[in-house]
Design a protein around this motif. Structure first.
Motif, PDB file in Angstrom:
ATOM      1  N   GLY A  14       0.968  -1.204  -0.142  1.00 44.88           N
ATOM      2  CA  GLY A  14       0.113   0.004  -0.128  1.00 44.88           C
ATOM      3  C   GLY A  14       0.909   1.153   0.121  1.00 44.88           C
ATOM      4  N   PHE A  15       1.751   1.588   1.065  1.00 44.88           N
ATOM      5  CA  PHE A  15       2.614   2.590   0.823  1.00 44.88           C
ATOM      6  C   PHE A  15       3.469   2.854  -0.363  1.00 44.88           C
ATOM      7  CE2 PHE A  15       1.868   2.652   5.572  1.00 44.88           C
ATOM      8  CZ  PHE A  15       2.051   3.964   5.672  1.00 44.88           C
ATOM      9  N   THR A  16       3.947   1.334  -0.952  1.00 49.94           N
ATOM     10  CA  THR A  16       4.653   1.600  -2.211  1.00 49.94           C
ATOM     11  C   THR A  16       3.882   2.028  -3.302  1.00 49.94           C
ATOM     12  OG1 THR A  16       6.151  -0.052  -1.183  1.00 49.94           O
ATOM     13  CG2 THR A  16       6.490   0.248  -3.514  1.00 49.94           C
ATOM     14  N   VAL A  17       2.811   1.536  -3.512  1.00 49.40           N
ATOM     15  CA  VAL A  17       1.921   1.818  -4.669  1.00 49.40           C
ATOM     16  C   VAL A  17       1.421   3.162  -4.450  1.00 49.40           C
ATOM     17  CG1 VAL A  17      -0.333   1.171  -5.529  1.00 49.40           C
ATOM     18  CG2 VAL A  17       1.305  -0.456  -4.992  1.00 49.40           C
ATOM     19  N   LEU A  18       1.153   3.783  -3.214  1.00 46.09           N
ATOM     20  CA  LEU A  18       0.293   5.098  -3.013  1.00 46.09           C
ATOM     21  C   LEU A  18       1.011   6.348  -3.939  1.00 46.09           C
ATOM     22  CD1 LEU A  18      -1.658   6.962  -1.868  1.00 46.09           C
ATOM     23  CD2 LEU A  18       0.030   7.367   0.064  1.00 46.09           C
ATOM     24  N   LEU A  46      11.155   6.257  -9.076  1.00 42.40           N
ATOM     25  CA  LEU A  46      11.314   7.072  -8.081  1.00 42.40           C
ATOM     26  C   LEU A  46      10.232   6.941  -7.224  1.00 42.40           C
ATOM     27  CD1 LEU A  46      12.576  10.366 -10.067  1.00 42.40           C
ATOM     28  CD2 LEU A  46      13.656   8.903  -8.539  1.00 42.40           C
ATOM     29  N   TYR A  47       8.839   6.777  -7.677  1.00 45.51           N
ATOM     30  CA  TYR A  47       7.777   6.736  -6.748  1.00 45.51           C
ATOM     31  C   TYR A  47       7.781   5.314  -6.090  1.00 45.51           C
ATOM     32  CZ  TYR A  47       4.996  10.469  -8.883  1.00 45.51           C
ATOM     33  OH  TYR A  47       4.400  11.744  -9.104  1.00 45.51           O
ATOM     34  N   THR A  48       8.330   4.392  -6.717  1.00 47.79           N
ATOM     35  CA  THR A  48       8.520   3.081  -5.856  1.00 47.79           C
ATOM     36  C   THR A  48       9.436   2.952  -4.887  1.00 47.79           C
ATOM     37  OG1 THR A  48       8.001   1.833  -7.693  1.00 47.79           O
ATOM     38  CG2 THR A  48       9.207   0.393  -6.341  1.00 47.79           C
ATOM     39  N   GLY A  49      10.551   3.877  -5.014  1.00 47.36           N
ATOM     40  CA  GLY A  49      11.396   4.033  -3.951  1.00 47.36           C
ATOM     41  C   GLY A  49      11.187   5.083  -2.856  1.00 47.36           C
ATOM     42  N   MET A  50      10.405   6.022  -3.180  1.00 52.93           N
ATOM     43  CA  MET A  50       9.711   6.788  -2.109  1.00 52.93           C
ATOM     44  C   MET A  50       8.713   6.302  -1.464  1.00 52.93           C
ATOM     45  SD  MET A  50       7.663   9.868  -3.660  1.00 52.93           S
ATOM     46  CE  MET A  50       8.856  10.509  -5.089  1.00 52.93           C
ATOM     47  N   MET A  98      15.551   8.318  -0.668  1.00 51.97           N
ATOM     48  CA  MET A  98      15.007   9.488  -1.385  1.00 51.97           C
ATOM     49  C   MET A  98      15.968  10.392  -2.339  1.00 51.97           C
ATOM     50  SD  MET A  98      11.706   9.849  -0.490  1.00 51.97           S
ATOM     51  CE  MET A  98      11.236  11.731  -0.021  1.00 51.97           C
ATOM     52  N   VAL A  99      17.305  10.098  -1.933  1.00 55.73           N
ATOM     53  CA  VAL A  99      18.507  10.702  -2.875  1.00 55.73           C
ATOM     54  C   VAL A  99      18.068  10.739  -4.411  1.00 55.73           C
ATOM     55  CG1 VAL A  99      21.110  10.528  -3.329  1.00 55.73           C
ATOM     56  CG2 VAL A  99      19.986  10.316  -0.974  1.00 55.73           C
ATOM     57  N   PRO A 100      17.657   9.444  -4.780  1.00 56.40           N
ATOM     58  CA  PRO A 100      17.548   9.738  -6.456  1.00 56.40           C
ATOM     59  C   PRO A 100      16.284  10.740  -6.887  1.00 56.40           C
ATOM     60  CG  PRO A 100      17.890   7.407  -5.627  1.00 56.40           C
ATOM     61  CD  PRO A 100      17.964   8.205  -4.275  1.00 56.40           C
ATOM     62  N   TYR A 101      15.351  10.533  -5.761  1.00 54.77           N
ATOM     63  CA  TYR A 101      14.263  11.451  -6.217  1.00 54.77           C
ATOM     64  C   TYR A 101      14.917  12.903  -6.005  1.00 54.77           C
ATOM     65  CZ  TYR A 101       9.694  13.759  -4.869  1.00 54.77           C
ATOM     66  OH  TYR A 101       8.606  14.374  -4.662  1.00 54.77           O
ATOM     67  N   LEU A 102      15.332  13.221  -5.015  1.00 53.63           N
ATOM     68  CA  LEU A 102      16.041  14.770  -5.007  1.00 53.63           C
ATOM     69  C   LEU A 102      16.759  14.826  -6.181  1.00 53.63           C
ATOM     70  CD1 LEU A 102      16.147  17.196  -3.099  1.00 53.63           C
ATOM     71  CD2 LEU A 102      18.478  16.119  -1.853  1.00 53.63           C
ATOM     72  N   GLY A 103      17.756  14.034  -6.673  1.00 58.85           N
ATOM     73  CA  GLY A 103      18.665  14.410  -7.829  1.00 58.85           C
ATOM     74  C   GLY A 103      17.606  14.451  -9.046  1.00 58.85           C
ATOM     75  N   TRP A 104      16.595  13.806  -9.302  1.00 61.18           N
ATOM     76  CA  TRP A 104      16.043  13.931 -10.430  1.00 61.18           C
ATOM     77  C   TRP A 104      14.971  15.342 -10.132  1.00 61.18           C
ATOM     78  CZ3 TRP A 104      15.050  11.912 -15.003  1.00 61.18           C
ATOM     79  CH2 TRP A 104      13.918  12.388 -15.599  1.00 61.18           C
ATOM     80  N   PRO A 126       7.380  13.499  10.413  1.00 56.36           N
ATOM     81  CA  PRO A 126       7.947  12.712   9.148  1.00 56.36           C
ATOM     82  C   PRO A 126       7.006  12.330   8.266  1.00 56.36           C
ATOM     83  CG  PRO A 126       8.794  11.595  11.270  1.00 56.36           C
ATOM     84  CD  PRO A 126       7.812  12.783  11.608  1.00 56.36           C
ATOM     85  N   LEU A 127       5.814  11.809   8.689  1.00 58.91           N
ATOM     86  CA  LEU A 127       4.882  11.733   7.465  1.00 58.91           C
ATOM     87  C   LEU A 127       3.986  12.642   6.909  1.00 58.91           C
ATOM     88  CD1 LEU A 127       3.580   8.027   8.924  1.00 58.91           C
ATOM     89  CD2 LEU A 127       5.210   8.557   7.257  1.00 58.91           C
ATOM     90  N   SER A 128       3.848  13.804   7.652  1.00 60.67           N
ATOM     91  CA  SER A 128       3.135  15.098   7.380  1.00 60.67           C
ATOM     92  C   SER A 128       4.155  15.825   5.996  1.00 60.67           C
ATOM     93  CB  SER A 128       2.879  15.770   8.268  1.00 60.67           C
ATOM     94  OG  SER A 128       2.121  15.760   9.241  1.00 60.67           O
ATOM     95  N   LEU A 129       5.583  15.751   6.558  1.00 64.50           N
ATOM     96  CA  LEU A 129       6.295  16.281   5.574  1.00 64.50           C
ATOM     97  C   LEU A 129       6.217  15.467   4.129  1.00 64.50           C
ATOM     98  CD1 LEU A 129       9.308  17.245   7.737  1.00 64.50           C
ATOM     99  CD2 LEU A 129       7.942  18.981   6.453  1.00 64.50           C
ATOM    100  N   TYR A 130       6.205  14.035   4.287  1.00 62.00           N
ATOM    101  CA  TYR A 130       6.402  13.307   3.327  1.00 62.00           C
ATOM    102  C   TYR A 130       4.845  13.453   2.488  1.00 62.00           C
ATOM    103  CZ  TYR A 130       5.666   9.137   0.338  1.00 62.00           C
ATOM    104  OH  TYR A 130       5.363   8.047  -0.692  1.00 62.00           O
ATOM    105  N   GLY A 131       3.753  13.484   2.998  1.00 65.03           N
ATOM    106  CA  GLY A 131       2.456  13.756   2.494  1.00 65.03           C
ATOM    107  C   GLY A 131       2.356  15.120   1.683  1.00 65.03           C
ATOM    108  N   ALA A 132       3.010  16.023   2.304  1.00 65.72           N
ATOM    109  CA  ALA A 132       2.875  17.640   1.728  1.00 65.72           C
ATOM    110  C   ALA A 132       3.727  17.402   0.624  1.00 65.72           C
ATOM    111  CB  ALA A 132       3.460  18.613   2.793  1.00 65.72           C
ATOM    112  N   GLN A 133       5.075  16.946   0.467  1.00 68.73           N
ATOM    113  CA  GLN A 133       5.689  16.925  -0.801  1.00 68.73           C
ATOM    114  C   GLN A 133       5.117  16.068  -1.836  1.00 68.73           C
ATOM    115  OE1 GLN A 133       7.803  14.570  -2.407  1.00 68.73           O
ATOM    116  NE2 GLN A 133       7.037  12.987  -0.949  1.00 68.73           N
ATOM    117  N   LEU A 134       4.504  15.019  -1.440  1.00 66.56           N
ATOM    118  CA  LEU A 134       3.612  14.199  -2.286  1.00 66.56           C
ATOM    119  C   LEU A 134       2.564  14.981  -3.009  1.00 66.56           C
ATOM    120  CD1 LEU A 134       3.931  11.392  -3.426  1.00 66.56           C
ATOM    121  CD2 LEU A 134       2.293  10.436  -1.582  1.00 66.56           C
ATOM    122  N   ALA A 135       1.933  15.624  -2.172  1.00 71.48           N
ATOM    123  CA  ALA A 135       0.814  16.472  -2.787  1.00 71.48           C
ATOM    124  C   ALA A 135       1.185  17.564  -3.789  1.00 71.48           C
ATOM    125  CB  ALA A 135       0.256  17.314  -1.532  1.00 71.48           C
TER     126      ALA A 135
END
Length: 166
Positions: free
Chosen positions: A10-14, A56-60, A136-142, A81-90
């Motif tokens: 679930g977390f990986t697919v979200l 990238l989505y799979t990794g994050m 998250m490093v590859p995501y930040l690089g992209w 930690p999860l609110s920051l993640y959710g905000a960046q995802l939005a």
């Protein structure tokens, strides 16, 4: 253990869900806008973007599961930690909509805020799970490349107005 497997998936697919919906909603508008824009020579081909975002989505997504699991689920320790993640995802999910509308200024503002939130997410994850932070490093690089690209496109296409396709 069966339940943990479901959480992992679930977390990986979200992240893919929002990414797919963003693509689906804007699948006609983004090419119409993006193809007409002046882009730098180093702009990746359009076909690379879905491949990159899938990885990238799979990794994050998996990284967010690691954080959730290590913090014991949704509790007071997990709020930041999860609110920051959710905000960046939005913001991540919102970014293509601005290109769909050819609103380059809002795309730029969005991605600059996104960069800050991803860095904040990674900092908040560092003490919890270093593997999750490193995922998250590859995501930040992209994002660094995408931010540079967005800045160049915004700078080189000053006449673009929101919602106008010429």
């Amino acid at each position: 253990h069966g339940r943990m497997w479901a959480y992992t998936v679930g977390f990986t697919v979200l992240p893919h869900v929002g990414g797919f919906l963003g693509w689906f909603v804007n699948r006609k508008e983004i090419p119409a806008c993006f193809e007409k824009l002046k882009k730098p020579s180093w702009c990746p081909p359009r076909e690379i973007f879905p491949i990159a975002w899938t990885v990238l989505y799979t990794g994050m997504g998996y990284a967010s599961y690691l954080i959730w699991n290590d913090l014991g689920g949704c509790n007071s320790k997990a709020i930041v930690p999860l609110s920051l993640y959710g905000a960046q995802l939005a913001l991540n999910w919102a970014w293509p909509h601005f290109f769909g509308a050819c609103n380059l200024k809002m795309a730029l503002i969005d991605i600059l805020c996104l960069d800050g939130l991803v860095i904040g997410t990674m900092c908040s994850w560092y003490r919890v799970n270093k593997v999750a932070m490193l995922l998250m490093v590859p995501y930040l690089g992209w994002l660094a490349m995408a931010t540079s690209l967005t800045i160049c496109i915004w700078k080189d296409n000053p006449e673009q107005k929101p919602g106008k396709h010429e």
